[in-house]
Write an enzyme that holds these catalytic residues in place. Structure first.
Site, PDB file in Angstrom:
ATOM      1  N   CYS A   1      37.334  25.215  30.140  1.00  0.00           N
ATOM      2  CA  CYS A   1      36.844  26.375  30.900  1.00  0.00           C
ATOM      3  C   CYS A   1      37.882  27.486  30.918  1.00  0.00           C
ATOM      4  CB  CYS A   1      36.543  25.914  32.318  1.00  0.00           C
ATOM      5  SG  CYS A   1      36.064  27.224  33.438  1.00  0.00           S
TER       6      CYS A   1
ATOM      7  N   GLU B   1      34.588  56.823  45.805  1.00  0.00           N
ATOM      8  CA  GLU B   1      34.245  55.708  44.918  1.00  0.00           C
ATOM      9  C   GLU B   1      33.320  56.243  43.825  1.00  0.00           C
ATOM     10  OE1 GLU B   1      34.552  52.262  44.388  1.00  0.00           O
ATOM     11  OE2 GLU B   1      32.959  52.573  42.925  1.00  0.00           O
TER      12      GLU B   1
ATOM     13  N   CYS C   1      40.081  28.942  35.313  1.00  0.00           N
ATOM     14  CA  CYS C   1      41.396  28.732  35.942  1.00  0.00           C
ATOM     15  C   CYS C   1      42.459  28.630  34.850  1.00  0.00           C
ATOM     16  CB  CYS C   1      41.417  27.424  36.739  1.00  0.00           C
ATOM     17  SG  CYS C   1      40.328  27.402  38.169  1.00  0.00           S
TER      18      CYS C   1
ATOM     19  N   CYS D   1      45.462  45.083  41.966  1.00  0.00           N
ATOM     20  CA  CYS D   1      45.108  43.798  41.356  1.00  0.00           C
ATOM     21  C   CYS D   1      45.803  43.648  40.006  1.00  0.00           C
ATOM     22  CB  CYS D   1      43.587  43.664  41.219  1.00  0.00           C
ATOM     23  SG  CYS D   1      42.846  44.989  40.265  1.00  0.00           S
TER      24      CYS D   1
ATOM     25  N   TYR E   1      38.991  54.737  45.843  1.00  0.00           N
ATOM     26  CA  TYR E   1      38.470  53.522  45.183  1.00  0.00           C
ATOM     27  C   TYR E   1      37.945  52.577  46.275  1.00  0.00           C
ATOM     28  CZ  TYR E   1      41.810  55.425  41.788  1.00  0.00           C
ATOM     29  OH  TYR E   1      42.547  56.257  40.987  1.00  0.00           O
TER      30      TYR E   1
ATOM     31  N   GLN F   1      34.642  41.492  47.812  1.00  0.00           N
ATOM     32  CA  GLN F   1      35.741  40.624  47.385  1.00  0.00           C
ATOM     33  C   GLN F   1      35.300  39.164  47.420  1.00  0.00           C
ATOM     34  OE1 GLN F   1      38.567  41.340  46.096  1.00  0.00           O
ATOM     35  NE2 GLN F   1      39.209  43.364  46.771  1.00  0.00           N
TER      36      GLN F   1
ATOM     37  N   CYS G   1      40.208  18.637  37.707  1.00  0.00           N
ATOM     38  CA  CYS G   1      38.932  19.258  37.354  1.00  0.00           C
ATOM     39  C   CYS G   1      38.598  18.805  35.937  1.00  0.00           C
ATOM     40  CB  CYS G   1      39.017  20.776  37.410  1.00  0.00           C
ATOM     41  SG  CYS G   1      37.547  21.556  36.697  1.00  0.00           S
TER      42      CYS G   1
ATOM     43  N   CYS H   1      31.775  23.197  40.216  1.00  0.00           N
ATOM     44  CA  CYS H   1      32.987  24.002  40.063  1.00  0.00           C
ATOM     45  C   CYS H   1      33.713  23.996  41.404  1.00  0.00           C
ATOM     46  CB  CYS H   1      32.669  25.439  39.661  1.00  0.00           C
ATOM     47  SG  CYS H   1      34.133  26.500  39.764  1.00  0.00           S
TER      48      CYS H   1
ATOM     49  N   ASP I   1      43.085  51.581  46.234  1.00  0.00           N
ATOM     50  CA  ASP I   1      42.806  50.201  45.795  1.00  0.00           C
ATOM     51  C   ASP I   1      42.113  50.276  44.433  1.00  0.00           C
ATOM     52  OD1 ASP I   1      42.229  47.526  45.532  1.00  0.00           O
ATOM     53  OD2 ASP I   1      40.826  47.424  47.223  1.00  0.00           O
TER      54      ASP I   1
HETATM   55  N1  SAH Z   1      38.472  48.805  48.036  1.00  0.00           N
HETATM   56  C1  SAH Z   1      37.297  48.093  47.620  1.00  0.00           C
HETATM   57  C2  SAH Z   1      37.052  48.104  46.116  1.00  0.00           C
HETATM   58  C3  SAH Z   1      38.245  47.936  45.213  1.00  0.00           C
HETATM   59  S1  SAH Z   1      37.823  47.610  43.531  1.00  0.00           S
HETATM   60  C4  SAH Z   1      37.318  46.673  48.159  1.00  0.00           C
HETATM   61  O1  SAH Z   1      38.353  46.164  48.568  1.00  0.00           O
HETATM   62  O2  SAH Z   1      36.249  46.048  48.199  1.00  0.00           O
HETATM   63  C5  SAH Z   1      38.106  49.178  42.755  1.00  0.00           C
HETATM   64  C6  SAH Z   1      36.961  50.142  42.916  1.00  0.00           C
HETATM   65  O3  SAH Z   1      37.293  51.350  42.218  1.00  0.00           O
HETATM   66  C7  SAH Z   1      35.633  49.687  42.345  1.00  0.00           C
HETATM   67  O4  SAH Z   1      34.666  49.758  43.346  1.00  0.00           O
HETATM   68  C8  SAH Z   1      35.342  50.694  41.218  1.00  0.00           C
HETATM   69  O5  SAH Z   1      33.968  50.984  41.071  1.00  0.00           O
HETATM   70  C9  SAH Z   1      36.107  51.908  41.671  1.00  0.00           C
HETATM   71  N2  SAH Z   1      36.519  52.862  40.614  1.00  0.00           N
HETATM   72  C10 SAH Z   1      36.845  52.591  39.332  1.00  0.00           C
HETATM   73  N3  SAH Z   1      37.253  53.701  38.694  1.00  0.00           N
HETATM   74  C11 SAH Z   1      37.192  54.715  39.595  1.00  0.00           C
HETATM   75  C12 SAH Z   1      37.498  56.115  39.535  1.00  0.00           C
HETATM   76  N4  SAH Z   1      37.953  56.671  38.427  1.00  0.00           N
HETATM   77  N5  SAH Z   1      37.315  56.850  40.645  1.00  0.00           N
HETATM   78  C13 SAH Z   1      36.863  56.274  41.801  1.00  0.00           C
HETATM   79  N6  SAH Z   1      36.553  54.967  41.902  1.00  0.00           N
HETATM   80  C14 SAH Z   1      36.711  54.189  40.824  1.00  0.00           C
END
Ligand code: SAH
Length: 450
Positions: free
Chosen positions: A80, A333, A83, A408, A312, A283, A74, A161, A381
């Site tokens: 950049c 959420e 990566c 993550c 989440y 995602q 690249c 990219c 998540d």
């Molecule tokens: N499970 C989803 C999103 C995961 S990302 C997927 O796979 O697409 C994490 C998410 O948590 C985000 O959407 C973010 O807005 C939310 N988030 C962040 N802090 C939070 C909190 N304190 N309570 C509830 N949700 C929250």
């Protein structure tokens, strides 16, 4: 204390790779981090910055390359910030990622013998992103568009990219031609003058369709029919052109005006269709996301009698996939718009056994559980900062049979895993998924059982 000072040069051998992707070596016992190196490299380095416990250095020359090294392939890689691992063979990238998770679980989580069961690398390590944001600006009296150089807002003009679809460079060039021919100025971050700020593209992998979003400070783009005509001539895969009105500090503003074509794209994950608007969180690597979600559902062991809580939940991606087999799913959420999208996505798919709450997890989870809304399976998540004690304590009190934690960030996963382990949950299965080849990001999924 160390004698190492800024500007000194050394020849060293790299011993490992840290979680931020830098090579790690020691000079007289003092730790030095060197980006763009890999375990086994012998390199000449120059010290750039010395802290109390470590120093950062720049790679000057590779004296003897590691057998894990490859051509970065690249032209922008050195400048950049996108990566960090492109110079490392893919198998080694995966090894670095799984060691990062295991080390975090041992050091922060206190799990003495933690081993990841499975590592799911990507089949496609290039062109996997469905979303790209390119800043627009001015350089030497020319309008430019590309990416920010590492740790700066200096725009490096971009040809292509390799993480996004090849169509992006044609889209960028077309928008720049339209701007030049119609005297439309790029936005200037310092003077706050000018019109166009960013070019944002989204791709639906399942439909092979594109949305082009122009983020600008105005409510209407001058001669926008001309822009539409030009973009249409690139490819009939472009099905949506949107003006995003953005006068704030975020990459995108909240208001969108469809200039031509569809208002939303739709993509599918695990058999569920999702409608995606310019601002929706989705995602970025759908191929790998589908594998991650399938494993999450497998770990969750859901059947028609299972009640699920998906904390989440974003736009309800995991919730709606789980709802296909579960008795019912509660999604939680913090972002209101995401919950609106989740409800809409449930309706689009005719899914009726879900309930969504727009609130913070720490606020609503303890209340729901106190009111008897417990679940057999809890899926978490969270964002990079992980979950929190209030949410986790409520889940622990609820006696959920299975907790599936999708993470993550290995460091916060390990911290939260320690709390769960101290409260009677055992880690029984784990896997990592590479959603972001060539970068340091890692997705881990861990099953805890009571
Ligand atoms: N499970 C989803 C999103 C995961 S990302 C997927 O796979 O697409 C994490 C998410 O948590 C985000 O959407 C973010 O807005 C939310 N988030 C962040 N802090 C939070 C909190 N304190 N309570 C509830 N949700 C929250």
């Amino acid at each position: 204390m160390s004698d190492i000072t800024k500007g000194m040069e050394y020849i060293i051998k790299i011993e490992s790779v840290s979680s931020d992707g830098s090579g790690v070596a020691h000079i007289d016992g003092f730790t030095v981090f060197v980006p763009q190196t890999v375990t086994g490299d012998t390199v000449n380095i120059k010290i750039e910055n010395v802290q109390k416990r470590f120093a950062r250095a720049k790679l000057v020359e590779i004296i003897e390359p590691s057998t894990d090294r490859q051509e970065a392939d690249c032209p922008y890689y050195e400048q950049c910030g996108g990566c960090q691992l492109r110079h490392i063979k893919y198998e080694k990238q995966l090894e670095i990622k799984h060691l990062t998770v295991e080390n975090a679980m041992k050091r922060i989580g206190g799990f003495s013998n933690f081993c990841i069961d499975d590592v799911y690398g990507a089949d496609n390590t290039e062109r996997y992103r469905n979303k790209m944001i390119f800043p627009v600006g001015q350089k030497n009296n020319k309008i430019v568009c590309g990416f920010y150089a590492q740790k700066s807002h200096d725009i490096i003009p971009l040809g292509d990219c390799a993480l996004g679809d090849g169509i992006n460079s044609a889209i960028i060039n077309t928008v720049l031609d339209y701007m030049n021919d119609n005297n439309i100025a790029p936005y200037n971050e310092h003077t706050h003058k000018g019109t166009i700020r960013r070019i944002f593209t989204r791709k639906s992998f399942s439909a092979n369709e594109f949305m082009v979003v122009i983020s600008a400070t105005v409510k209407t783009l001058p001669r926008y029919e001309n822009l539409i005509q030009r973009l249409q001539s690139i490819s009939d895969r472009i099905v949506s052109i949107v003006l995003n009105i953005n006068t704030g500090n975020m990459p995108l503003g909240n208001k969108n005006i469809t200039l031509w074509g569809k208002n939303t794209l739709s993509d599918t994950l695990c058999g569920v269709t999702f409608s995606i608007s310019p601002n929706s969180f989705f995602q970025v690597n759908p191929e790998q996301t589908e594998k991650l979600y399938k494993k999450t559902l497998e770990f969750a062991q859901i059947d028609k009698n299972t009640s699920v809580m998906d904390i989440y939940c974003g736009i309800g991606t995991i919730s709606l996939c789980a709802a296909q087999t579960a008795k019912n799913v509660i999604g939680i959420e913090i972002v209101k718009q995401a919950i609106t999208d989740a409800k809409e996505n449930a309706a689009i798919n005719g899914i009726t056994n879900t309930e969504f709450y727009a609130d913070s997890a720490e606020n609503i989870v303890p209340k729901l559980i106190a009111n008897g809304k417990t679940a057999d399976v809890v899926i978490l998540d969270p964002p990079r900062k992980g979950s929190d004690e209030k949410t986790l304590s409520a889940i622990i009190k609820s006696n959920a049979k299975h907790i599936v934690y999708v993470s993550c960030n290995p460091a916060t996963l390990a911290r939260d895993a320690r709390l769960l382990a101290e409260s009677g949950y055992t880690v029984t299965r784990s896997a990592i998924f590479d959603l972001f080849p060539h970068t340091v990001h890692i997705e881990t999924v861990v099953l805890f059982e009571k």
